[in-house]
Design a protein around this motif. Structure first.
Motif, PDB file in Angstrom:
ATOM      1  N   MET A  32       0.842  -1.190   0.000  1.00  0.00           N
ATOM      2  CA  MET A  32       0.000   0.000   0.000  1.00  0.00           C
ATOM      3  C   MET A  32       0.878   1.242   0.000  1.00  0.00           C
ATOM      4  SD  MET A  32      -2.746   1.102   2.929  1.00  0.00           S
ATOM      5  CE  MET A  32      -3.276   2.810   3.080  1.00  0.00           C
ATOM      6  N   PRO A  33       0.765   2.117  -1.016  1.00  0.00           N
ATOM      7  CA  PRO A  33       1.597   3.325  -1.050  1.00  0.00           C
ATOM      8  C   PRO A  33       1.265   4.240   0.119  1.00  0.00           C
ATOM      9  CG  PRO A  33      -0.104   3.412  -2.742  1.00  0.00           C
ATOM     10  CD  PRO A  33      -0.140   2.037  -2.177  1.00  0.00           C
ATOM     11  N   ILE A  34       2.289   4.844   0.677  1.00  0.00           N
ATOM     12  CA  ILE A  34       2.113   5.700   1.845  1.00  0.00           C
ATOM     13  C   ILE A  34       1.637   7.081   1.402  1.00  0.00           C
ATOM     14  CG2 ILE A  34       3.368   6.860   3.718  1.00  0.00           C
ATOM     15  CD1 ILE A  34       5.152   4.315   3.788  1.00  0.00           C
ATOM     16  N   GLY A  35       0.715   7.658   2.161  1.00  0.00           N
ATOM     17  CA  GLY A  35       0.307   9.030   1.920  1.00  0.00           C
ATOM     18  C   GLY A  35      -1.189   9.202   1.764  1.00  0.00           C
ATOM     19  N   TYR A  36      -1.596  10.463   1.907  1.00  0.00           N
ATOM     20  CA  TYR A  36      -2.994  10.870   1.735  1.00  0.00           C
ATOM     21  C   TYR A  36      -2.931  12.319   1.285  1.00  0.00           C
ATOM     22  CZ  TYR A  36      -7.970  11.607   2.840  1.00  0.00           C
ATOM     23  OH  TYR A  36      -9.305  11.879   2.779  1.00  0.00           O
ATOM     24  N   ASP A  37      -3.451  12.612   0.089  1.00  0.00           N
ATOM     25  CA  ASP A  37      -3.252  13.953  -0.461  1.00  0.00           C
ATOM     26  C   ASP A  37      -4.541  14.640  -0.896  1.00  0.00           C
ATOM     27  OD1 ASP A  37      -3.752  12.366  -2.651  1.00  0.00           O
ATOM     28  OD2 ASP A  37      -1.803  12.699  -3.620  1.00  0.00           O
ATOM     29  N   LYS A  38      -5.678  14.170  -0.361  1.00  0.00           N
ATOM     30  CA  LYS A  38      -6.947  14.845  -0.634  1.00  0.00           C
ATOM     31  C   LYS A  38      -7.220  15.881   0.457  1.00  0.00           C
ATOM     32  CE  LYS A  38      -8.758  10.707  -0.834  1.00  0.00           C
ATOM     33  NZ  LYS A  38      -9.672   9.537  -0.965  1.00  0.00           N
ATOM     34  N   PRO A  39      -8.015  16.914   0.171  1.00  0.00           N
ATOM     35  CA  PRO A  39      -8.331  17.908   1.203  1.00  0.00           C
ATOM     36  C   PRO A  39      -8.921  17.244   2.443  1.00  0.00           C
ATOM     37  CG  PRO A  39      -9.052  18.695  -0.940  1.00  0.00           C
ATOM     38  CD  PRO A  39      -8.629  17.266  -1.138  1.00  0.00           C
ATOM     39  N   LEU A  40      -8.525  17.755   3.629  1.00  0.00           N
ATOM     40  CA  LEU A  40      -8.922  17.120   4.882  1.00  0.00           C
ATOM     41  C   LEU A  40      -9.135  18.191   5.950  1.00  0.00           C
ATOM     42  CD1 LEU A  40      -9.347  14.475   6.474  1.00  0.00           C
ATOM     43  CD2 LEU A  40      -6.875  14.460   6.924  1.00  0.00           C
ATOM     44  N   TYR A  41     -10.382  18.366   6.348  1.00  0.00           N
ATOM     45  CA  TYR A  41     -10.742  19.380   7.334  1.00  0.00           C
ATOM     46  C   TYR A  41     -11.301  18.675   8.566  1.00  0.00           C
ATOM     47  CZ  TYR A  41     -10.550  22.001   2.951  1.00  0.00           C
ATOM     48  OH  TYR A  41     -10.165  22.519   1.737  1.00  0.00           O
ATOM     49  N   VAL A  42     -10.475  18.576   9.592  1.00  0.00           N
ATOM     50  CA  VAL A  42     -10.792  17.745  10.755  1.00  0.00           C
ATOM     51  C   VAL A  42     -11.291  18.610  11.913  1.00  0.00           C
ATOM     52  CG1 VAL A  42      -9.866  16.099  12.442  1.00  0.00           C
ATOM     53  CG2 VAL A  42      -9.057  16.054  10.071  1.00  0.00           C
ATOM     54  N   LEU A  43     -12.374  18.157  12.541  1.00  0.00           N
ATOM     55  CA  LEU A  43     -12.845  18.726  13.804  1.00  0.00           C
ATOM     56  C   LEU A  43     -12.421  17.757  14.910  1.00  0.00           C
ATOM     57  CD1 LEU A  43     -14.355  20.807  15.440  1.00  0.00           C
ATOM     58  CD2 LEU A  43     -16.509  19.695  14.833  1.00  0.00           C
ATOM     59  N   PRO A  44     -11.350  18.084  15.646  1.00  0.00           N
ATOM     60  CA  PRO A  44     -10.844  17.153  16.658  1.00  0.00           C
ATOM     61  C   PRO A  44     -11.457  17.429  18.029  1.00  0.00           C
ATOM     62  CG  PRO A  44      -9.238  18.896  16.290  1.00  0.00           C
ATOM     63  CD  PRO A  44     -10.433  19.223  15.440  1.00  0.00           C
ATOM     64  N   ARG A  92      10.102  13.575   1.325  1.00  0.00           N
ATOM     65  CA  ARG A  92      11.411  13.179   0.808  1.00  0.00           C
ATOM     66  C   ARG A  92      11.463  11.663   0.575  1.00  0.00           C
ATOM     67  NH1 ARG A  92      15.555  11.546   4.909  1.00  0.00           N
ATOM     68  NH2 ARG A  92      14.393  11.032   6.791  1.00  0.00           N
ATOM     69  N   GLY A  93      12.357  11.254  -0.273  1.00  0.00           N
ATOM     70  CA  GLY A  93      12.627   9.829  -0.444  1.00  0.00           C
ATOM     71  C   GLY A  93      11.474   9.022  -0.995  1.00  0.00           C
ATOM     72  N   GLY A  94      10.728   9.604  -1.932  1.00  0.00           N
ATOM     73  CA  GLY A  94       9.654   8.853  -2.559  1.00  0.00           C
ATOM     74  C   GLY A  94       8.331   8.876  -1.820  1.00  0.00           C
ATOM     75  N   ARG A  95       8.192   9.781  -0.853  1.00  0.00           N
ATOM     76  CA  ARG A  95       6.933   9.881  -0.092  1.00  0.00           C
ATOM     77  C   ARG A  95       6.044  10.981  -0.681  1.00  0.00           C
ATOM     78  NH1 ARG A  95      11.266   9.484   3.627  1.00  0.00           N
ATOM     79  NH2 ARG A  95      11.170   7.676   5.042  1.00  0.00           N
ATOM     80  N   GLU A  96       5.853  10.974  -1.987  1.00  0.00           N
ATOM     81  CA  GLU A  96       5.227  12.106  -2.677  1.00  0.00           C
ATOM     82  C   GLU A  96       3.792  12.382  -2.254  1.00  0.00           C
ATOM     83  OE1 GLU A  96       6.722   9.629  -4.287  1.00  0.00           O
ATOM     84  OE2 GLU A  96       8.447  10.501  -5.371  1.00  0.00           O
ATOM     85  N   ARG A  97       3.062  11.400  -1.744  1.00  0.00           N
ATOM     86  CA  ARG A  97       1.652  11.592  -1.387  1.00  0.00           C
ATOM     87  C   ARG A  97       1.450  11.940   0.089  1.00  0.00           C
ATOM     88  NH1 ARG A  97      -1.868   7.421  -1.665  1.00  0.00           N
ATOM     89  NH2 ARG A  97      -3.583   8.918  -1.842  1.00  0.00           N
ATOM     90  N   VAL A  98       2.517  11.944   0.855  1.00  0.00           N
ATOM     91  CA  VAL A  98       2.407  12.302   2.271  1.00  0.00           C
ATOM     92  C   VAL A  98       2.119  13.802   2.388  1.00  0.00           C
ATOM     93  CG1 VAL A  98       3.628  12.395   4.485  1.00  0.00           C
ATOM     94  CG2 VAL A  98       3.916  10.418   2.974  1.00  0.00           C
TER      95      VAL A  98
END
Length: 302
Positions: A1-13, A223-229
């Motif tokens: 599974m490729p690492i990362g999440y690059d969609k808009p994310l608006y969190v109410l914590p 860095r190092g191939g983590r483009e979607r983080v």
């Protein structure tokens, strides 16, 4: 599974636990079942406000909640059923060293609620106690390996509190620390944690005042191939003016996909509701409006 999440994310914590029991309710020690229910009822006000905000136009696919199992188990189950983005914390609340809330039984609790993200809050200063940092990194890497092995997403809330010696160099000026020292320390902390095997999909970080510092943080997490983080900005309980500055700065930098702003949104309405100064419906409306406002601020600044 490729690492990362690059969609808009608006969190109410609202995964705060010690903050609610001690600071809002004034309770210490082991809580009674009645006290747990009372905190859970207040958290339900926040969840109702979140749902109102989504019904009022905040895009559901960008909106998320972060709530704990102790006071929010019913909320987590309902949110999963309604297909909201959910996050659940894995850390013990109110202590300086990261450790698992449920010890080595952490996986069973994650699987029981199956949140979109598993979240940790970690205090890590790379110029701080090396043995403490090593112990934390080992536990965080164990969680990272489990999450990615089972196809789950990892949200990492990084706090870099100042060491006394760092503050002394700045005449004990915490604002100067935030501006001049913390950004570089954050970059160093992220590198050290990545090198130790911690692979977060989303880094939830303290607000940064300069665009160039935001860019350096994004370059590090990717860095190092983590483009979607990606990164999101936390509110840290600051006032509206400071949160607005942080969100506006971050939104202009590719790689910052959103925010997690909690106490700035809900604290005052809940205090007023508990003091019987406003109705429950008014508290829900005020929290929903504040959350929508931060969504608008971020989207307009992108």
């Amino acid at each position: 599974m490729p690492i990362g999440y690059d969609k808009p994310l608006y969190v109410l914590p609202f995964d705060h636990r010690a903050t609610f029991s001690k600071n809002m309710f004034g309770w210490k020690g082991q809580l009674t079942p009645e006290q747990v229910s009372e905190i859970a009822a207040v958290k339900q006000v926040i969840y109702d406000a979140f749902q109102d905000a989504v019904a009022g136009g905040v895009p559901k696919e960008r909106a998320g909640i972060l709530v704990d199992e102790q006071f929010g188990d019913a909320i987590l189950r309902d949110a999963a059923q309604k297909r909201y983005i959910t996050s659940c914390p894995a850390e013990k609340s109110g202590q300086d060293e990261f450790d698992f809330e449920y010890g080595q039984d952490f996986a069973r609790h994650i699987e029981a609620f199956n949140p979109t993200f598993c979240k940790v809050l970690v205090r890590y200063n790379p110029e701080g106690n090396k043995e403490l940092n090593r112990r934390q990194a080992a536990r965080l890497t164990q969680l990272s390996d489990y999450l990615h092995r089972t196809g789950r997403l990892y949200m990492f809330e990084l706090l870099v509190p100042p060491e006394p010696s760092q503050l002394q160099r700045l005449s004990n000026d915490k604002k100067a620390y935030d501006l001049r020292l913390r950004p570089a320390l954050m970059v160093q902390a992220i590198r050290e944690l990545q090198d130790a095997g911690v692979e977060a999909d989303v880094w939830k970080i303290e607000g940064i005042e300069r665009t160039e510092d935001c860019q350096k943080v994004v370059a590090t997490v990717r860095r190092g191939g983590r483009e979607r983080v990606s990164c999101i900005v936390l509110g840290r309980g600051e006032d509206n003016q400071k949160v607005r500055q942080w969100l506006t700065t971050a939104a202009s930098v590719p790689g910052f996909i959103g925010f997690a702003v909690g106490r700035t949104v809900f604290w005052d309405p809940l205090i007023n509701y508990r003091a019987n100064n406003i109705t429950r419906d008014a508290a829900v409306a005020q929290i929903a409006a504040a959350y929508r406002e931060w969504v608008d601020v971020f989207e307009k600044a992108k």
